[in-house]
Motif scaffolding. Structure first.
Motif, short mmCIF file in Angstrom:
data_model
loop_
_atom_site.label_atom_id
_atom_site.label_comp_id
_atom_site.label_asym_id
_atom_site.label_seq_id
_atom_site.Cartn_x
_atom_site.Cartn_y
_atom_site.Cartn_z
N ILE A 1 -7.52 16.60 6.97
CA ILE A 1 -8.27 15.43 7.44
C ILE A 1 -8.09 14.26 6.49
N LEU A 2 -8.09 14.53 5.20
CA LEU A 2 -7.91 13.46 4.21
C LEU A 2 -6.57 12.77 4.39
N HIS A 3 -5.53 13.53 4.61
CA HIS A 3 -4.21 12.94 4.77
C HIS A 3 -4.12 12.15 6.08
N HIS A 4 -4.86 12.58 7.09
CA HIS A 4 -4.94 11.82 8.33
C HIS A 4 -5.74 10.54 8.12
N LEU A 5 -6.74 10.61 7.27
CA LEU A 5 -7.61 9.45 7.02
C LEU A 5 -6.82 8.24 6.52
N THR A 6 -5.79 8.46 5.72
CA THR A 6 -5.02 7.33 5.20
C THR A 6 -4.27 6.60 6.31
N ASP A 7 -4.08 7.25 7.47
CA ASP A 7 -3.49 6.55 8.60
C ASP A 7 -4.39 5.42 9.08
N ASN A 8 -5.72 5.63 8.98
CA ASN A 8 -6.64 4.56 9.33
C ASN A 8 -6.43 3.34 8.43
N CYS A 9 -6.20 3.62 7.14
CA CYS A 9 -5.94 2.54 6.20
C CYS A 9 -4.67 1.80 6.60
N PHE A 10 -3.63 2.57 6.95
CA PHE A 10 -2.37 1.95 7.36
C PHE A 10 -2.58 1.06 8.58
N LEU A 11 -3.25 1.58 9.61
CA LEU A 11 -3.42 0.83 10.85
C LEU A 11 -4.22 -0.45 10.63
N CYS A 12 -5.18 -0.40 9.73
CA CYS A 12 -5.98 -1.59 9.43
C CYS A 12 -5.16 -2.59 8.61
N HIS A 13 -4.53 -2.13 7.55
CA HIS A 13 -3.82 -3.03 6.64
C HIS A 13 -2.57 -3.63 7.27
N SER A 14 -2.04 -2.99 8.31
CA SER A 14 -0.82 -3.49 8.93
C SER A 14 -1.10 -4.46 10.07
N ARG A 15 -2.35 -4.85 10.25
CA ARG A 15 -2.69 -5.71 11.39
C ARG A 15 -2.85 -7.17 11.01
N LEU A 16 -2.98 -7.46 9.73
CA LEU A 16 -3.27 -8.84 9.32
C LEU A 16 -2.31 -9.28 8.23
N PRO A 17 -2.01 -10.58 8.16
CA PRO A 17 -1.17 -11.09 7.07
C PRO A 17 -1.82 -10.84 5.72
N SER A 18 -1.00 -10.68 4.68
CA SER A 18 -1.53 -10.46 3.33
C SER A 18 -0.55 -10.98 2.30
N THR A 19 -1.06 -11.79 1.39
CA THR A 19 -0.25 -12.27 0.26
C THR A 19 -0.94 -11.99 -1.07
N ARG A 20 -2.21 -11.57 -1.02
CA ARG A 20 -2.99 -11.34 -2.24
C ARG A 20 -2.53 -10.07 -2.95
N PRO A 21 -2.22 -10.12 -4.25
CA PRO A 21 -1.84 -8.90 -4.97
C PRO A 21 -3.04 -7.96 -5.11
N PHE A 22 -2.77 -6.67 -5.25
CA PHE A 22 -3.83 -5.67 -5.37
C PHE A 22 -3.44 -4.70 -6.49
N PRO A 23 -3.70 -5.06 -7.75
CA PRO A 23 -3.27 -4.24 -8.89
C PRO A 23 -3.80 -2.81 -8.86
N LEU A 24 -5.02 -2.61 -8.34
CA LEU A 24 -5.58 -1.26 -8.27
C LEU A 24 -4.70 -0.36 -7.42
N GLY A 25 -4.14 -0.90 -6.35
CA GLY A 25 -3.25 -0.12 -5.50
C GLY A 25 -1.97 0.26 -6.22
N LYS A 26 -1.46 -0.64 -7.04
CA LYS A 26 -0.24 -0.34 -7.81
C LYS A 26 -0.50 0.80 -8.78
N ARG A 27 -1.64 0.76 -9.47
CA ARG A 27 -1.97 1.83 -10.42
C ARG A 27 -2.19 3.15 -9.69
N PHE A 28 -2.75 3.07 -8.49
CA PHE A 28 -2.98 4.26 -7.69
C PHE A 28 -1.66 4.96 -7.35
N LEU A 29 -0.67 4.18 -6.90
CA LEU A 29 0.62 4.76 -6.52
C LEU A 29 1.33 5.38 -7.72
#
Length: 215
Positions: free
Chosen positions: A94-122
């Motif tokens: 379920i957790l691995h499926h949950l990240t698909d929700n993040c993908f579907l949300c984040h891929s719907r809108l333009p974005s130019t703002r950096p997100f350093p927390l995400g870089k550290r996460f990866l």
């Protein structure tokens, strides 16, 4: 562009919880190790609570995001409940499926703002152990859009996989969502498609699709 008092703190709290649970969920042994039990309990509970908060109040998110909010809430609650009942494998699924929700949300809108927390996460994730689609979607979940695009482009250039097999991975559609909808980078998308089309092993049906997409 939501104000600091609106959507952003809740989303940051959700992502902060994911930075704990996702790395630990990549291994079944690690996920059910008793030494990680309290950390996972706290993070999964926080994830569930924040997702409920998001679904109840909306917090200035557009109405057409309602389904994604509900889906995130349901997945987060289910993952926590399954973990508490020691159904670890199902909770991980379920957790691995949950990240698909993040993908579907984040891929719907333009974005130019950096997100350093995400870089550290990866940087905590053994990305090479994931399949190409998982790598791409996890990068988008972490709002590392250039990393996601580069990951796809590397695969598109790979001589180790036949062109038809790459097409079956369904990466082209996700790649175009990010390159065009999020990054508004038509030249990059066109260059990538035309470069792939020049591969000697591109079947006729795919060559036609690539032409249509470029046009």
């Amino acid at each position: 562009s939501a104000p600091e008092g609106g959507l952003r703190p809740t989303m940051r709290a959700i992502f902060q919880a994911l930075t704990t649970v996702v790395p630990l969920s990549l291994s079944g042994d690690t996920f059910q190790d008793a030494t990680n039990r309290q950390r996972l309990h706290d993070a999964l509970q926080a994830l569930s609570n924040q997702a409920i908060q998001l679904s109840h109040h909306g917090q200035d998110a557009p109405a057409d995001f309602d389904f994604l909010r509900r889906s995130l809430r349901d997945d987060a609650q289910k993952a926590f409940e399954l973990f508490e009942s020691e159904d670890f494998e199902e909770s991980r699924f379920i957790l691995h499926h949950l990240t698909d929700n993040c993908f579907l949300c984040h891929s719907r809108l333009p974005s130019t703002r950096p997100f350093p927390l995400g870089k550290r996460f990866l940087e905590q994730i053994p990305m090479q152990q994931l399949d190409p689609h998982e790598r791409m979607r996890l990068a988008v979940a972490a709002r590392q859009f250039d990393t996601a695009l580069s990951s796809c482009e590397t695969l598109f250039h790979s001589p180790e996989l036949p062109a038809a097999q790459i097409d079956l991975m369904a990466l082209f559609e996700d790649y175009l969502r990010i390159a065009i909808r999020v990054r508004d980078d038509f030249p990059r998308a066109i260059h990538t498609l035309e470069t792939f089309q020049r591969r000697a092993d591109v079947p006729a049906y795919l060559a036609h699709l690539l032409t249509v997409w470029v046009e």
